[in-house]
Design a protein around this motif. Structure first.
Motif: not given
Lengths: 95, 189
Positions: B58, B61-62, B64-65, B127-130, B134-135, B138, B141-142
């Protein structure tokens, strides 16, 4: 009054049409860190002066996207709207 | 303006030419700083349980964003997160974790880890947590660099081909230290 209609609403109308939305990113149902991560990815695909609309249901997106936009060069958070179920964010890419 | 004025006084007032040269010099060094100005984050990921696999991914990826150049060095049980097969079946235990609803004495019974894991997986889904996959995808990719510690690959008897495509192998502690030394944020998870 001789003022044309819409004068009073003028400002409000203006803020709503001040920018045109180029793309909409739907991250409804997704949670941290996806709204920020996907916003970044979507913004990278836009050109200068284009505006991304982000639709999220994660309440944390209000603070997270604000913080992200503050510390990321080249993007500007134009507006955040807290709707009933959806949080809307408008991000402009710098020219 | 006379030539004398343009050239400056004899005392310590710098001449226009001197100032121009100084400005140029400062602009050059500023450009060099800006060129090198990419922010860096270095994470050492040592855990391989389902719950502890999340924080490094988490944050990576954050960051990287946020435009950070991110390296995650996976070592010991952290390797399982990068392991193509093992990462699909990361487990979690209630033993030693009093925040889970299962008392330790019961959590230690055979099969209880599977129950705790299923409970956690259910929550992640509700909870639709990734997902971890997926993480990871992603983050790759980043441009996040995932490194698998060579010493622990050998220690765990893993093969370099066991890891996801894009994972760097053949790196050791020195690479990690160098990375941390250059990073603005260093985390051991």
């Amino acid at each position: 009054m001789l003022l044309p209609p819409n004068t009073i609403l003028g400002d409000e109308v203006k803020t709503m049409t001040e920018y045109e939305i180029t793309e909409t990113l739907d991250v409804k149902g997704e949670n941290c860190p996806m709204p920020v991560v996907k916003t970044k990815q979507a913004v990278d695909d836009l050109d200068g002066d284009e505006v991304l609309e982000v639709l999220a249901t994660d309440p944390g997106s209000m603070s997270d996207l604000g913080g992200w936009a503050d510390s990321t060069p080249g993007v500007e958070l134009l507006e955040q709207e807290e709707g009933e179920d959806v949080f809307k964010h408008y991000v402009r890419v710098a020219e | 303006m006379s030539a004398e004025e343009a050239g400056g006084d004899a005392d310590d007032t710098p001449s226009r030419a001197e100032l121009a040269a100084r400005v140029e010099e400062l602009e050059e060094s500023l450009a060099a700083i800006e060129d090198d100005g990419g922010k860096k984050m270095s994470i050492i990921a040592t855990k391989g349980t389902l719950d502890m696999a999340y924080p490094p991914l988490i944050l990576a990826s954050t960051a990287a964003a946020f435009g950070y150049d991110v390296t995650v060095f996976h070592t010991f049980w952290g390797l399982d997160v990068l392991h193509e097969e093992h990462s699909k079946s990361l487990q979690m235990s209630s033993v030693g974790n009093p925040n889970t609803p299962v008392p330790n004495a019961i959590a230690a019974l055979p099969g209880m880890d599977r129950l705790t894991t299923r409970m956690m997986e259910g929550r992640i889904e509700d909870n639709d947590t990734a997902t971890i996959e997926e993480l990871l995808e992603t983050s790759l990719e980043m441009g996040v660099e995932f490194q698998a510690c060579q010493m622990t690959i050998d220690l765990m008897d893993y093969d370099e081909d066991d890891f996801f495509d894009g994972v760097t192998t053949g790196v050791g502690a020195a690479t990690a230290v160098q990375d941390m030394a250059e990073a603005d944020i260093q985390l051991l998870i």
